[in-house]
Design a protein around this motif. Structure first.
Motif, PDB file in Angstrom:
ATOM      1  N   ARG A  75      -4.922 -11.434   2.225  1.00 16.88           N
ATOM      2  CA  ARG A  75      -3.904 -10.449   1.839  1.00 16.88           C
ATOM      3  C   ARG A  75      -4.152  -9.118   2.539  1.00 16.88           C
ATOM      4  O   ARG A  75      -3.226  -8.482   3.034  1.00 16.88           O
ATOM      5  CB  ARG A  75      -3.921 -10.259   0.330  1.00 16.88           C
ATOM      6  CG  ARG A  75      -2.915  -9.259  -0.138  1.00 16.88           C
ATOM      7  CD  ARG A  75      -2.890  -9.141  -1.629  1.00 16.88           C
ATOM      8  NE  ARG A  75      -1.986  -8.070  -2.007  1.00 16.88           N
ATOM      9  CZ  ARG A  75      -1.886  -7.593  -3.207  1.00 16.88           C
ATOM     10  NH1 ARG A  75      -2.615  -8.099  -4.181  1.00 16.88           N
ATOM     11  NH2 ARG A  75      -1.067  -6.608  -3.473  1.00 16.88           N
ATOM     12  N   LEU A  76      -5.407  -8.705   2.585  1.00 22.64           N
ATOM     13  CA  LEU A  76      -5.748  -7.449   3.249  1.00 22.64           C
ATOM     14  C   LEU A  76      -5.405  -7.508   4.730  1.00 22.64           C
ATOM     15  O   LEU A  76      -4.853  -6.555   5.291  1.00 22.64           O
ATOM     16  CB  LEU A  76      -7.231  -7.148   3.061  1.00 22.64           C
ATOM     17  CG  LEU A  76      -7.779  -5.881   3.693  1.00 22.64           C
ATOM     18  CD1 LEU A  76      -7.059  -4.658   3.157  1.00 22.64           C
ATOM     19  CD2 LEU A  76      -9.257  -5.759   3.445  1.00 22.64           C
ATOM     20  N   ALA A  78      -3.095  -9.352   6.150  1.00 27.11           N
ATOM     21  CA  ALA A  78      -1.634  -9.318   6.292  1.00 27.11           C
ATOM     22  C   ALA A  78      -1.098  -7.908   6.088  1.00 27.11           C
ATOM     23  O   ALA A  78      -0.214  -7.459   6.829  1.00 27.11           O
ATOM     24  CB  ALA A  78      -1.000 -10.273   5.294  1.00 27.11           C
ATOM     25  N   GLU A  79      -1.623  -7.202   5.104  1.00 32.00           N
ATOM     26  CA  GLU A  79      -1.159  -5.835   4.856  1.00 32.00           C
ATOM     27  C   GLU A  79      -1.545  -4.897   5.997  1.00 32.00           C
ATOM     28  O   GLU A  79      -0.761  -4.020   6.370  1.00 32.00           O
ATOM     29  CB  GLU A  79      -1.701  -5.331   3.528  1.00 32.00           C
ATOM     30  CG  GLU A  79      -1.032  -6.004   2.355  1.00 32.00           C
ATOM     31  CD  GLU A  79      -1.527  -5.508   1.008  1.00 32.00           C
ATOM     32  OE1 GLU A  79      -1.162  -6.122   0.013  1.00 32.00           O
ATOM     33  OE2 GLU A  79      -2.267  -4.500   0.963  1.00 32.00           O
ATOM     34  N   GLU A  82       0.846  -5.623   8.827  1.00 31.77           N
ATOM     35  CA  GLU A  82       2.165  -5.043   8.521  1.00 31.77           C
ATOM     36  C   GLU A  82       2.144  -3.530   8.709  1.00 31.77           C
ATOM     37  O   GLU A  82       3.063  -2.954   9.280  1.00 31.77           O
ATOM     38  CB  GLU A  82       2.546  -5.394   7.086  1.00 31.77           C
ATOM     39  CG  GLU A  82       3.904  -4.884   6.666  1.00 31.77           C
ATOM     40  CD  GLU A  82       4.220  -5.246   5.224  1.00 31.77           C
ATOM     41  OE1 GLU A  82       5.039  -4.534   4.613  1.00 31.77           O
ATOM     42  OE2 GLU A  82       3.663  -6.221   4.707  1.00 31.77           O
ATOM     43  N   ARG A  83       1.069  -2.893   8.260  1.00 30.33           N
ATOM     44  CA  ARG A  83       0.934  -1.449   8.417  1.00 30.33           C
ATOM     45  C   ARG A  83       0.876  -1.054   9.887  1.00 30.33           C
ATOM     46  O   ARG A  83       1.536  -0.114  10.324  1.00 30.33           O
ATOM     47  CB  ARG A  83      -0.333  -0.960   7.709  1.00 30.33           C
ATOM     48  CG  ARG A  83      -0.517   0.555   7.819  1.00 30.33           C
ATOM     49  CD  ARG A  83      -1.934   0.968   7.750  1.00 30.33           C
ATOM     50  NE  ARG A  83      -2.663   0.380   8.874  1.00 30.33           N
ATOM     51  CZ  ARG A  83      -3.962   0.450   9.003  1.00 30.33           C
ATOM     52  NH1 ARG A  83      -4.699   1.011   8.091  1.00 30.33           N
ATOM     53  NH2 ARG A  83      -4.560  -0.084  10.052  1.00 30.33           N
ATOM     54  N   ARG A  86       4.291  -1.347  11.422  1.00 25.99           N
ATOM     55  CA  ARG A  86       5.156  -0.243  10.961  1.00 25.99           C
ATOM     56  C   ARG A  86       4.780   1.055  11.677  1.00 25.99           C
ATOM     57  O   ARG A  86       5.656   1.814  12.104  1.00 25.99           O
ATOM     58  CB  ARG A  86       5.016  -0.080   9.444  1.00 25.99           C
ATOM     59  CG  ARG A  86       5.826   1.034   8.862  1.00 25.99           C
ATOM     60  CD  ARG A  86       7.288   0.698   8.848  1.00 25.99           C
ATOM     61  NE  ARG A  86       8.009   1.771   8.187  1.00 25.99           N
ATOM     62  CZ  ARG A  86       9.188   2.198   8.550  1.00 25.99           C
ATOM     63  NH1 ARG A  86       9.814   1.617   9.553  1.00 25.99           N
ATOM     64  NH2 ARG A  86       9.774   3.180   7.926  1.00 25.99           N
TER      65      ARG A  86
END
Length: 119
Positions: A75-76, A78-79, A82-83, A86
Motif C-alpha cells: 500500500r505504501l 502504491a501511494e 501515486e504521489r 501527481r
C-alpha cells in the motif's frame, strides 16, 4: 511383561521430555544476534515506490506477521507511486503555465502594456 513395557515407555518419554525442556544443569542458549536489513532505504535521496517494493524485513522468532507487513508495504509503495505521478503532473503543468506566461509577456506589440484588470 506388558506392565514392564508401559513403565519403560513412561521412563523414556519422561527422560526425553526433561532433555528437551532443559531439566539438566546445562547453560542456557546464547541470545541470537538480530538480523539487520541488507539494503536499507536510501539516505541520500527520497524514497521511491521501487525502494519500498524491494524492502524485505528479516525474520525473527517472535517477529511480525509477514502478510500484514507485506500488505502495508504494498500500500505504501502504491501511494508513493501515486504521489510521485501527481507531483510530476503538477510540475509539468506549472512549467507549461510559466512558459505560457513568459510567451505572453514577450509577445510582439505587448511590451510595456499593462494587463487589463478583471471586471
Amino acid at each position: 511383561m506388558f506392565l514392564f513395557l508401559v513403565v519403560a515407555l513412561a521412563v523414556v518419554v519422561a527422560a526425553v521430555t526433561l532433555a528437551v525442556v532443559g531439566g539438566g544443569e546445562s547453560a542456557p542458549l546464547p541470545e541470537a544476534a538480530p538480523e539487520r536489513l541488507h539494503d536499507p532505504l536510501p539516505a541520500d535521496r527520497p524514497v521511491s515506490g521501487a525502494d519500498v517494493e524491494g524492502l524485505r524485513f528479516p525474520l525473527a522468532p517472535r517477529g511480525y506477521r509477514m502478510a500484514d507487513v507485506d500488505d502495508a508495504l504494498g500500500r505504501l509503495a502504491a501511494e508513493l507511486a501515486e504521489r510521485d505521478a501527481r507531483i510530476a503532473d503538477l510540475e509539468s503543468a506549472l512549467a507549461g503555465a510559466r512558459a505560457a506566461a513568459a510567451h505572453v509577456q514577450h509577445a510582439p506589440g505587448r511590451q510595456g502594456e499593462e494587463p487589463e484588470e478583471r471586471r
